[in-house]
Scaffold this motif. Structure first.
Motif, PDB file in Angstrom:
ATOM      1  N   ARG A 324       0.833  -1.209   0.000  1.00 32.10           N
ATOM      2  CA  ARG A 324       0.000   0.000   0.000  1.00 32.10           C
ATOM      3  C   ARG A 324       0.862   1.251   0.000  1.00 32.10           C
ATOM      4  NH1 ARG A 324      -2.875   3.597   3.663  1.00 32.10           N
ATOM      5  NH2 ARG A 324      -1.672   2.801   5.424  1.00 32.10           N
ATOM      6  N   MET A 348      -8.163   7.134  -1.762  1.00 32.07           N
ATOM      7  CA  MET A 348      -8.500   5.726  -1.577  1.00 32.07           C
ATOM      8  C   MET A 348      -7.432   5.015  -0.753  1.00 32.07           C
ATOM      9  SD  MET A 348      -9.483   3.007  -4.592  1.00 32.07           S
ATOM     10  CE  MET A 348     -10.996   3.893  -4.996  1.00 32.07           C
ATOM     11  N   ALA A 352      -9.246   5.200   2.691  1.00 32.32           N
ATOM     12  CA  ALA A 352     -10.151   4.077   2.380  1.00 32.32           C
ATOM     13  C   ALA A 352     -11.471   4.535   1.781  1.00 32.32           C
ATOM     14  CB  ALA A 352     -10.413   3.249   3.641  1.00 32.32           C
ATOM     15  N   GLN A 353     -11.480   5.660   1.071  1.00 37.60           N
ATOM     16  CA  GLN A 353     -12.713   6.180   0.502  1.00 37.60           C
ATOM     17  C   GLN A 353     -13.049   5.483  -0.815  1.00 37.60           C
ATOM     18  OE1 GLN A 353     -14.697   8.749   2.111  1.00 37.60           O
ATOM     19  NE2 GLN A 353     -13.318   7.945   3.676  1.00 37.60           N
ATOM     20  N   PRO A 354     -14.274   5.007  -0.998  1.00 39.61           N
ATOM     21  CA  PRO A 354     -14.672   4.411  -2.278  1.00 39.61           C
ATOM     22  C   PRO A 354     -14.891   5.496  -3.328  1.00 39.61           C
ATOM     23  CG  PRO A 354     -16.531   4.447  -0.781  1.00 39.61           C
ATOM     24  CD  PRO A 354     -15.342   4.937   0.007  1.00 39.61           C
ATOM     25  N   GLY A 440      -8.764  -1.204  -6.393  1.00 36.86           N
ATOM     26  CA  GLY A 440      -9.641  -0.419  -5.530  1.00 36.86           C
ATOM     27  C   GLY A 440     -10.076  -1.097  -4.260  1.00 36.86           C
ATOM     28  N   ARG A 441     -10.712  -2.262  -4.361  1.00 39.36           N
ATOM     29  CA  ARG A 441     -11.251  -2.922  -3.176  1.00 39.36           C
ATOM     30  C   ARG A 441     -10.145  -3.303  -2.188  1.00 39.36           C
ATOM     31  NH1 ARG A 441     -15.973  -5.797  -2.187  1.00 39.36           N
ATOM     32  NH2 ARG A 441     -16.570  -5.639  -4.385  1.00 39.36           N
ATOM     33  N   ARG A 444      -8.697  -0.122  -0.420  1.00 40.39           N
ATOM     34  CA  ARG A 444      -9.562   0.428   0.617  1.00 40.39           C
ATOM     35  C   ARG A 444      -9.539  -0.441   1.868  1.00 40.39           C
ATOM     36  NH1 ARG A 444     -13.263   0.448  -3.547  1.00 40.39           N
ATOM     37  NH2 ARG A 444     -14.649  -0.930  -2.357  1.00 40.39           N
ATOM     38  N   THR A 445      -9.596  -1.749   1.677  1.00 39.00           N
ATOM     39  CA  THR A 445      -9.581  -2.660   2.827  1.00 39.00           C
ATOM     40  C   THR A 445      -8.276  -2.535   3.597  1.00 39.00           C
ATOM     41  OG1 THR A 445     -11.016  -4.199   1.629  1.00 39.00           O
ATOM     42  CG2 THR A 445      -9.828  -5.056   3.531  1.00 39.00           C
ATOM     43  N   LEU A 448      -8.187   0.891   5.525  1.00 34.45           N
ATOM     44  CA  LEU A 448      -9.063   0.925   6.697  1.00 34.45           C
ATOM     45  C   LEU A 448      -8.556  -0.017   7.789  1.00 34.45           C
ATOM     46  CD1 LEU A 448     -11.595   2.251   7.739  1.00 34.45           C
ATOM     47  CD2 LEU A 448     -12.948   0.419   6.721  1.00 34.45           C
TER      48      LEU A 448
END
Length: 492
Positions: A324, A348, A352-354, A440-441, A444-445, A448
């Protein structure tokens, strides 16, 4: 003269290699050599301070590769509009694009008396003042758009949301309706809510001969629309709302057809029917039908107490903290890509913003304090933005795209879209982030997960706009416990 010889003569006199772009094309000008139509139009839209005479004007010519004015370049062509006198790209009647757009709108919005309809004057002003009139002229070439504007001006189509709902061609009618809301001629209503209402109205009309129409009509009116209107009153709806709502309605319709083929009534449904449907359909269909089944049981249209199978959530491959941070360093590099894409990717990777939430950010959500500290309002209170991302975020606020049309002349979105008063579509932004190589997914995971290991989950939830259950569950999965936040850790 034969066709082949005529073609040969045309190519000899009118075709050649453009001295600016190098491609073989038809001749549009012959200033420093043959210039194609594309380069000629680009030159007629280039403005700045001429390095030769120091005047701020049109710079169609070139001297040593540097744009210069017509006088310093020795160009004899006159670029001044026959009406307003401004230099620019001229169209028919030696009029500039803005004057041509003005005349085109005068013709389309005329109310039968030779003047622009009084009710549509604000729309006329909005369109003629757009920074890039070429876009307006291109939009007005559509026959469907012309017919709609003419009907509004003549009074054949009422100036109301109901009239737009009933319009047979909803796609060309969507943008004019957004423009009418932007200039105050129609009441301001959430765009996505309007799209759902129009779609449901057309879909119900298509199913007028179906026996289960009353059930679908009640589901759409008293569950879907009621829920969306309550949500829209609280905050703007996301673009994904339209997709989810249409999928729920279509899946309910397919389920009722499936029951009809098996000669089963909805109020006689058994657990074996529910299990059979879930066993013979795909997981994404399970998710979209769940809202209808829950509503039908809650309202007594289906036997209560039936058990709905648990949804299987597919998680992406986890992203390590090292990876990351590596991706974060890469998108902060100037060579990584456009400022807009890099700023969205950092939101993001850091917070962690979608994409669906990033596109709803406005200029007011970025707070630049007097001491130089930059904050971003994702929740309450605003979250500090560390350098060097703070510099990139401020650049993104200044260098916004899609600002040259009437749709977004006064837009406050951080990522404006092409629709009138609307932000960029979340899927378009997700594609831009994906083009940078950001998953993306997983990103974010990972972000967070790291955040809830550094601070209490409810604090992170409130600061970044998440539900506290989401962050608490993720903190448990990541191995974080409340014992890590001992009172002594926060002693002043």
């Amino acid at each position: 003269m034969s066709t082949s010889s005529a073609q040969e003569k045309y190519e000899r006199w009118h075709m050649g290699e453009c001295v600016r772009c190098g491609r073989r094309a038809s001749k549009a000008a012959n200033w420093e050599g043959l210039i194609c139509r594309t380069c000629c139009e680009k030159a007629a839209r280039t403005y700045g301070i001429c390095p030769g005479c120091g005047t701020d004007r049109l710079l169609p010519g070139r001297r040593d590769g540097i744009p210069t004015c017509r006088d310093c370049s020795g160009i004899t062509r006159d670029f001044r509009c026959a009406r307003c006198g401004i230099e620019g790209h001229l169209l028919g009647g030696r009029l500039c694009e803005r004057c041509t757009l003005h005349d085109r709108l005068d013709s389309l919005l005329e109310d039968g008396t030779g003047r622009v309809s009084l009710a549509l004057i604000p729309l006329h002003h909005l369109l003629t003042a757009m920074p890039r009139p070429k876009s307006g002229l291109a939009w007005l070439r559509s026959t469907k758009v012309q017919n709609l504007l003419t009907a509004l001006a003549a009074g054949a189509m009422p100036l109301s949301h109901e009239a737009f709902h009933e319009h047979p061609d909803w796609r060309p009618a969507a943008h004019p309706r957004d423009l009418l809301m932007s200039c105050g001629l129609l009441p301001e209503v959430d765009k996505h809510l309007l799209h759902v209402e129009s779609w449901l109205q057309r879909r119900l009309a298509e199913l007028a001969d179906q026996d289960h129409l009353p059930v679908l009509q009640r589901f759409a009116t008293w569950h879907q629309l009621l829920k969306l209107r309550e949500r829209a009153a609280y905050r703007p709806l996301a673009a994904s709302t339209v997709v989810h709502t249409t999928q729920e309605f279509n899946r309910a319709h397919e389920f009722l057809l499936w029951l009809m083929q098996r000669h089963r009534a909805l109020d006689r449904l058994g657990q074996d029917d529910v299990d059979l449907w879930h066993a013979t359909h795909k997981p994404h269909e399970h998710r979209s039908l769940r809202a209808f089944l829950a509503w039908a049981m809650r309202t007594g249209r289906m036997p209560r107490g039936l058990r709905l199978p648990r949804l299987n959530l597919v998680e992406g491959r986890p992203l390590t903290q090292h990876r990351r941070l590596e991706l974060l360093r890469r998108v902060l590099d100037e060579a990584a890509g456009p400022v807009r894409s890099r700023a969205a990717a950092c939101l993001m990777l850091l917070y962690a913003q979608p994409a669906s939430r990033i596109v709803r950010l406005t200029l007011d959500d970025i707070v630049h304090q007097a001491d130089g500290q930059v904050l971003i309002r994702l929740g309450d209170p605003p979250t500090p933005v560390p350098a060097p991302f703070s510099d990139l975020l401020l650049r993104a606020r200044v260098e916004r795209t899609n600002m040259n049309t009437a749709a977004n002349a006064d837009a406050r979105w951080l990522f404006p879209g092409r629709g009138a008063g609307q932000p960029l579509h979340h899927r378009s932004l997700a594609d831009l982030i994906r083009d940078l190589g950001i998953p993306g997914r997983a990103a974010r995971t990972a972000a967070l997960r790291q955040l809830v290991l550094q601070a209490p989950a409810p604090v992170i939830a409130q600061a970044l706009g998440f539900h506290h259950k989401t962050t608490t569950c993720l903190a448990s999965e990541a191995g974080g416990t409340w014992s890590r936040y001992a009172p002594n850790d926060h002693a002043q």
